[in-house]
Scaffold this motif. Structure first.
Motif, short mmCIF file in Angstrom:
data_model
loop_
_atom_site.label_atom_id
_atom_site.label_comp_id
_atom_site.label_asym_id
_atom_site.label_seq_id
_atom_site.Cartn_x
_atom_site.Cartn_y
_atom_site.Cartn_z
N HIS A 45 88.85 9.68 -8.91
CA HIS A 45 88.63 11.02 -9.43
C HIS A 45 87.14 11.27 -9.55
O HIS A 45 86.46 10.68 -10.39
CB HIS A 45 89.31 11.18 -10.79
N ASN B 251 93.58 12.37 -8.08
CA ASN B 251 93.32 13.16 -6.88
C ASN B 251 94.34 12.80 -5.81
O ASN B 251 95.08 11.82 -5.94
CB ASN B 251 91.91 12.87 -6.35
N TYR C 158 95.27 13.32 -1.22
CA TYR C 158 95.04 13.95 0.08
C TYR C 158 95.97 13.37 1.15
O TYR C 158 96.09 12.15 1.27
CB TYR C 158 93.60 13.77 0.58
N HIS D 58 93.58 18.84 0.04
CA HIS D 58 93.08 18.06 -1.09
C HIS D 58 93.67 18.60 -2.39
O HIS D 58 93.61 19.79 -2.67
CB HIS D 58 91.56 18.10 -1.13
N THR D 59 94.27 17.70 -3.16
CA THR D 59 94.90 18.06 -4.43
C THR D 59 94.17 17.34 -5.56
O THR D 59 93.68 16.23 -5.38
CB THR D 59 96.39 17.69 -4.44
N LEU D 60 94.14 17.99 -6.72
CA LEU D 60 93.41 17.39 -7.83
C LEU D 60 94.01 17.85 -9.16
O LEU D 60 94.23 19.04 -9.37
CB LEU D 60 91.93 17.81 -7.77
N THR E 255 93.22 17.39 -13.25
CA THR E 255 92.11 17.00 -14.13
C THR E 255 92.41 17.39 -15.57
O THR E 255 92.93 18.47 -15.82
CB THR E 255 90.81 17.70 -13.68
N ALA F 236 87.56 17.65 -0.49
CA ALA F 236 87.48 17.05 -1.82
C ALA F 236 86.37 17.70 -2.64
O ALA F 236 86.52 17.90 -3.86
CB ALA F 236 87.25 15.55 -1.70
N SER G 232 86.89 19.69 -6.25
CA SER G 232 86.11 19.39 -7.45
C SER G 232 85.37 20.62 -7.95
O SER G 232 85.32 20.89 -9.15
CB SER G 232 85.12 18.26 -7.18
N THR H 149 87.74 23.03 -9.56
CA THR H 149 88.14 22.50 -10.86
C THR H 149 87.06 22.73 -11.90
O THR H 149 87.35 23.14 -13.04
CB THR H 149 88.46 21.00 -10.74
#
Length: 372
Positions: A206, A220, A222, A228-230, A232, A251, A255, A258
């Motif tokens: 992360h 995180n 992919y 790309h998934t995240l 948080t 990525a 980020s 986010t």
């Protein structure tokens, strides 16, 4: 307001003022879907296609991790199978026949995104990924209470029937972060890994952990079909937010999106607490709030707490904006006594009280906080 009670007036306001806090439509992100949720209250502060079904990739491991910790014994010894060692993608390089504790497998899966660790966990519980997937799906529907996700493996490799939504992942994460063992693992930046096939220092994948103020986890992901998934979580003061972004082009953009959402959330909202304890209605009847009640307010907003004669606690923001409503437990006196009520009740008053009770029930349903 002659002829209207305060509750009736709240109903009038509820028709013109949204019950939930509203997000700024000018927030701009590139991820296809996203959400901001208050981790304590569950209030959605921003959403972009949050209920659209998407491919999750490795954020799937959030479910695998919390299931393993809650339904297993972290000291259990897991013997790694040959099937687990052959799983493609990111690994912690487990060897066939290697004995590893369940806790270590969860650490390797969550910190280094080890797909082999995910498969080993699934086989330990149910003998196969397919059977463990049934456990995952039962868990999210029956324990967490979400309904628009379906998982077919423990690690997040692509499958047509392997999908989730930003909202579901936020709710799953909200649940998982209440588990202290899970919270500690996903918040670990570095971990010494001494396996039979690999000795190294694991670095949490992360990107924002340790690089954005207050980030506490979590995962995180992919694969080419998901982007790309995240997911948080971050906290400042008494406020903890969960942000989910799905299908970002890179990525870096995941980020950045986010951080944009976290910045917005912390700038505009905060979480306030109505302490658990005893509360009284206007006639002196006593009720108990068993657990702290969390409400999301605009930054700097004051709140007002009221208790109705029907035992509902309501939390109002500025301009009588309804923030929360919850049924309280009636405290029964040790010695029997007559319930305190007005000395005289006219038919008109009885009708008004019935109307108020109906309104409270309806508003509670709209807010989804009418637990007994």
């Amino acid at each position: 307001m002659k002829g209207f009670s305060k509750i009736a007036f709240l109903l009038f306001l509820s028709l013109s003022i949204p019950l939930s806090v509203e997000a700024n439509d000018k927030v701009e992100i590139q991820s296809e879907t996203a959400i901001i949720m208050d981790s304590k209250s569950g209030k959605v502060l921003y959403e972009k296609k949050a209920h659209q079904q998407m491919y999750p990739a490795s954020i799937t491991k959030i479910i695998t991790g919390i299931v393993a910790l809650e339904q297993g014994n972290i000291s259990d010894i897991v013997t790694v199978s040959s099937e687990a060692t052959r799983v493609i993608g990111t690994r912690v390089y487990l060897l066939e026949g290697e004995d590893v504790t369940l806790e270590k497998l969860v650490q390797g899966m969550m910190i280094n995104s080890g797909n082999d660790a995910g498969t080993a966990i699934a086989e330990h519980f149910d003998g196969s990924e397919e059977k463990f997937s049934n456990r995952m799906n039962d868990f999210i529907t029956e324990v967490v209470g979400v309904k628009n996700s379906n998982f077919t493996n423990p690690h997040g490799l692509f499958g047509e029937e392997h999908y989730t939504t930003a909202y579901d992942m936020a709710k799953i994460t909200q649940y998982a972060m209440k588990n202290e063992a899970f919270r500690e693992i996903v918040g670990t930046k570095f971990l010494e890994w001494n396996g039979e096939g690999w000795e190294t220092t694991l670095i949490n994948h992360h990107r924002l952990l340790g690089n954005y103020e207050g980030v506490t986890g979590v995962k995180n992901g992919y694969v080419s079909m998901s982007g790309h998934t995240l997911v948080t979580s971050a906290e400042r003061g008494d406020t903890e937010l969960i942000v989910v972004t799905l299908n970002a082009p890179s990525a870096k953009i995941a980020s950045r999106d986010t951080m944009t959402l976290l910045d917005y959330g912390f700038e505009h909202f905060e979480t306030k607490t109505v302490d658990s304890g005893n509360y009284y209605d206007s006639f002196g009847n006593e009720y108990k709030l068993a657990e702290d009640l969390f409400v999301t307010t605009h930054k700097g907003e004051t709140i007002e707490v009221n208790v109705s004669v029907y035992g509902y606690i309501t939390v109002l923001g500025e301009n009588n904006r309804l923030l929360s409503i919850k049924a309280l437990q009636r405290k029964v006196p040790e010695k029997p006594q007559v319930m305190l009520e007005p000395k005289q009740e006219t038919k008109s008053k009885e009708a008004t009280n019935f109307f108020e009770h109906s309104i409270l029930t309806w508003l509670g349903g709209k807010l989804g906080v009418m637990e007994k």
